[in-house]
Scaffold this active site. Sequence first.
Site, mmCIF file in Angstrom:
data_model
loop_
_atom_site.group_PDB
_atom_site.id
_atom_site.type_symbol
_atom_site.label_atom_id
_atom_site.label_comp_id
_atom_site.label_asym_id
_atom_site.label_seq_id
_atom_site.Cartn_x
_atom_site.Cartn_y
_atom_site.Cartn_z
ATOM 1 C CG ASP A 79 104.008 79.373 34.257
ATOM 2 O OD1 ASP A 79 104.124 80.269 35.060
ATOM 3 O OD2 ASP A 79 104.625 78.599 33.828
ATOM 4 C CD GLU A 80 105.113 74.792 35.014
ATOM 5 O OE1 GLU A 80 106.483 75.666 35.655
ATOM 6 O OE2 GLU A 80 105.305 74.543 33.979
#
Length: 836
Positions: A521-522
């Site tokens: 993620d991210e």
Amino acid sequence: MMTLWASAAILAASPAAASQADLDRMAATMGYRYTILTNRPASCPTGTPRCFEADIAITIPDAVPGVPFEIRYSLVNPVLRIDSDLFDNRTVNGDLNVLTVKPGRSLKPGQTYHVRLTAVGAFFSRNHMMPHATLAAPGLSPRVIAATRTGTDAETGLETLPFVAPMTDEAALARSAPDDRTVWRTPERAYALYAERGALAAPVDVAILPKPMTATRPGGPSVDLAKGVAVTTSGIDRAAIAPALTALAVGQGAVPVTIRRQAGMSPEGYRLTVGKGGVAIDAADAAGASYALRSLAQQIAAEGTVLRPLMVQDAPRYGFRGLHIDLARNFHSKAEILKLIEQMAAYKLNRLHLHLGDDEGWRLQIAGLPELTEVGAYRCADLSEKTCLQPQLGADPARDAATNGYLTAADYGEILHAAAARQIEVIPSFDMPGHSRAAIRSMEVRYQRLIAKGDRAGAERYRLVEPGDTTRYSSVQHYDDNTLNVCIDSTYRFIDAVIDDIAALHKAAGVPLTTYHIGADETAGAWKDSPACKVTMAREGLQPQQLGARFIERVASDLAKRGIAVAGWSDGLGHTDPARMPSAVQTNIWSNLHGGGVAEAHGQANRGWKTVLSIPDLGYFDMPYAADPNETGYDWASRGVDSFQVFGFMPGNLAANAALIPNILAQPKPIADTVPLQSGRAIAGIQAQLWSETVRRDSQVDYMLFPRLLALAERAWAKPDWEPAYVAGTAYEPNDARVDRARLLAGWGDFAGRMGVQMRMLDRAGVTYRLAPPGARIAGGRLEANAEFPGTPIEYRTGGTAWRRYDGPVAVTGAVDLRTRTPDGRRASRTVTVSP
């Protein structure tokens, strides 16, 4: 999940050298006070939609050594500007900023200086301010400024931040957005809320939590377990249910307890019968037998050892019922994890997702890569990061601080054994390719060590950065160096080494590694100017933003070859090509209900993936319980996730939650089912998350998880009566009549009635769960008070007098302090005050 550290260089008038004793005295006596001024400033810097203003007051001691000093301190959000006659500001990296005294200026002994900060976003909680500001000078050992150390509240046992000023002005501290409907949960508002929710609460006959599918009371004589029990098993290994037997807390004796494996039952299902002089348990498997024993233990806690006849037929709604604990941002002890494992078993949760690697820490010993824990498991004042990581998140820089540390291989093995004995699967997680700064910095120390020995091949074997990569990026937490280079072979050698070592730890414990969570993620905009990635992109016809998906696909495939299923967060996994992914994929959905979470969950379930709801506005337990400046927790996803909101969740009809759950601005909003769930596809389960940026103590882990983890356990196990049947493509409005609120309140009343027993059991287990402060009002000169869970003891006092038990409306004059107490009387809630 943003946090900002800064460093202030304080120049005294004379260049004379200072001693360590001088620095120590200054750190011991310096004054330090942080005050949030407003979330509604007259203006924000150009391009910034929301900002807040705060003040840091620094009082210089009477004796100031004549050398430069730094004060390293933390804020939750990035600094936009400084309003000060003395200081300038520059950002270094990630959490680290530097305040420097302007040329020609100096600081005088005995004076207090104010630094007015304008920073991004809003500041809603006193507990967002990070502690342990540190005083440093060249050539000396840094020291924590004593005024910024944490404290402990004698009544609640919770961490306090004495240097942070109270936040009392609700108007000034409201969000600047004019359409934000959030209000603080004052005692008066809590009173009205608890009165509405608790109107149907009453003592319950069956105290089992999660609520069984069916529970009936047939006739017949009671069964007296005080005489002790004689347990026999058939088809189920007694060792496989040993912890559940221990939880009964009933000695050996003559009362028969027969436990049998029964074919044809749903997985993890059981039938519990109390009567005819004994207890009979039929179960699908060891898990079902354990859950039957756990249910029996709860009923004994409610009734005592003399039980009236009872028949329970039970099985879970979802096969995946999880808890995620973040050990990376702040470390939490093995003892805390083992305690949580026992509580997971008590409430029939069966997946433990251990987040062990992130930007701020690496928390598991890996054979052959000692730097990961020697360096990456510690935060200290060594900004060169040759011996530790930079001091992020207000961590105490002492090496033996509780927020530092890691699990040894033996610790991890013990955790695996404890979990397996309770039918809980452990899912290890090391975020990649973003959120990897601890690994990157640790491997750079390894690189330098081996280069110094002349071993270039060894040094480069596990290096995670490419020296020629000039890409500039900034992660969500404002790091510019936290992302693995996905185009170099050494990255994959490193990942293989870590996975193989963890798989070996599982094998040694007799618990095969079946699922590995890669995060995914991210990921910031990395790799654009990486020479290696330019070659990869040219060869495969890719754009920089596609490299992350290719990385996930490759690692997922490598895991599948080992017989290990890949897991990750939904945003990263959503960018992959399903045709290039293995058949076995676990995706954790973490978009908000009002932020695309419904479409994301259905879309990824439609891919055939094991879809686990990790939705922040009911499952992120690092969010505060309520909108209150004295509550702990980040609030980017929700200003308040209390037990009622978690309990009311409808996982089988996500759009229907619009009837109950507002958006981040507390606005009721409709939710449309724009990506319908296809026939034959389903949600696999639910997981609670506790990220630990603001959670430094094990007691805070308990506070943030309990009691709302019990509400989540109920929703993962039992279908709620108020959940409408899912019809593909159906939209729902706020307060939609298709969601039966009367049934919801009746269900909550039953849950609340069972909580009295559960609180007593949590007390005995040493769980420092949150006690919600009481609701209260003064009407006609009489104090009226209530509690979140009926039956919770309430105390009050006036004018600083002794605390008294509240037993009903009472005449009072002036302001009244109130608090709730645990059933065992050992702890109290935060004190709140109500005035006429």
